[in-house]
Write an enzyme that holds these catalytic residues in place. Structure first.
Site, PDB file in Angstrom:
ATOM      1  CG  ASP A  53      -1.844   1.230   1.597  1.00  0.00           C
ATOM      2  OD1 ASP A  53      -2.800   1.425   0.550  1.00  0.00           O
ATOM      3  OD2 ASP A  53      -1.505   2.018   2.195  1.00  0.00           O
ATOM      4  CD  GLU A 125      -3.622  -1.852  -0.984  1.00  0.00           C
ATOM      5  OE1 GLU A 125      -3.738  -0.663  -1.015  1.00  0.00           O
ATOM      6  OE2 GLU A 125      -3.774  -2.377   0.154  1.00  0.00           O
TER       7      GLU A 125
END
EC number: 3.1.26.3
Length: 237
Positions: A53, A125
């Site tokens: 992320d 992610e």
């Protein structure tokens, strides 16, 4: 089962070969699987997703900063949020068919987890994080550029499809439209919805999804593509 052959297929699809295959397996392992198999919970993708992320935020921020030198910070923040939000990443994951490679517990599997946006977006992610740990920033950035930051015009049209469609039809065309539920099928935990958009008697688009909202978004996207072909222009960043 995530065997060597399956991992090879995924590596070919993403264009990156892992030196440490354990990182790839961890990036594809959902917490429901580690709980069910009584594996150490640190072996699921959550920690790697946390790192991915951050890498995604940096790369996407750098991209927007360079591509839009005259756009203020507040607008850049909104643009980044729309590009890396859950539905957007799930949209990118579907292009890779990432869900089919993930390790899920039986309960999650039986309730349609492979197609759930929250899981596949986390998987994207986690994949970024795993590539970063295995090869560094350059291959991680290449993955993001190829699978998330490419074809942005059409992706933005999809991300903002419902709001763009409402603005166009009611604001510019001065017409009324509605979403009509045509079909609802499947068991309660894994339903499929089919929705169409009617604009004063004309069907503009039809969409299918696991929720009515997802079906409406797909229908709105199809309607926008149709209207774009007719010469209508939508707002751009």
């Amino acid at each position: 089962m995530l065997d060597g052959y399956t991992m090879d297929v995924l590596e070919q699809r993403i264009g990156y070969c892992f030196h440490n295959k354990a990182l790839l397996k961890q990036a594809l392992t959902h917490s429901s699987y580690t709980n069910e198999q009584k594996i150490n919970k640190t072996e699921n993708y959550e920690r790697i997703e946390f790192l991915g992320d951050a890498v995604l935020e940096l790369v996407s921020s750098d991209f927007l900063f360079r591509e839009h030198p005259d756009v203020p910070e507040g607008e850049l923040t909104k643009m980044r949020a729309s590009m890396v939000c859950e539905p957007s990443l799930a949209f990118c994951a579907r292009d890779l068919e990432l869900g089919q490679f993930m390790l899920l517990g039986k309960g999650e599997e039986n309730t349609g987890g492979r197609r759930r946006d929250s899981i596949t977006s986390d998987g994207m992610e986690a994949m970024i994080g795993a590539i970063y740990l295995d090869g560094g920033m350059q291959p991680a950035k290449a993955f993001i550029d190829r699978f998330i930051l490419s074809d942005l015009e059409d992706k933005r049209l999809f991300y903002d499809s419902k709001s763009n469609l409402q603005e166009l039809i009611q604001g510019k065309l001065k017409k009324e439209f509605e979403y009509r539920l045509l079909e609802e099928s499947g068991p309660e935990h894994d339903k499929t919805f089919v929705v169409e958009i009617d604009m004063e008697g004309e069907c503009l688009g039809r969409g299918q999804g696991r929720t009515k909202k997802a079906a409406e978004q797909q229908a709105a996207y199809e309607a926008l593509l149709l209207l774009r072909d007719r010469g209508y222009v939508f707002k751009k960043y």
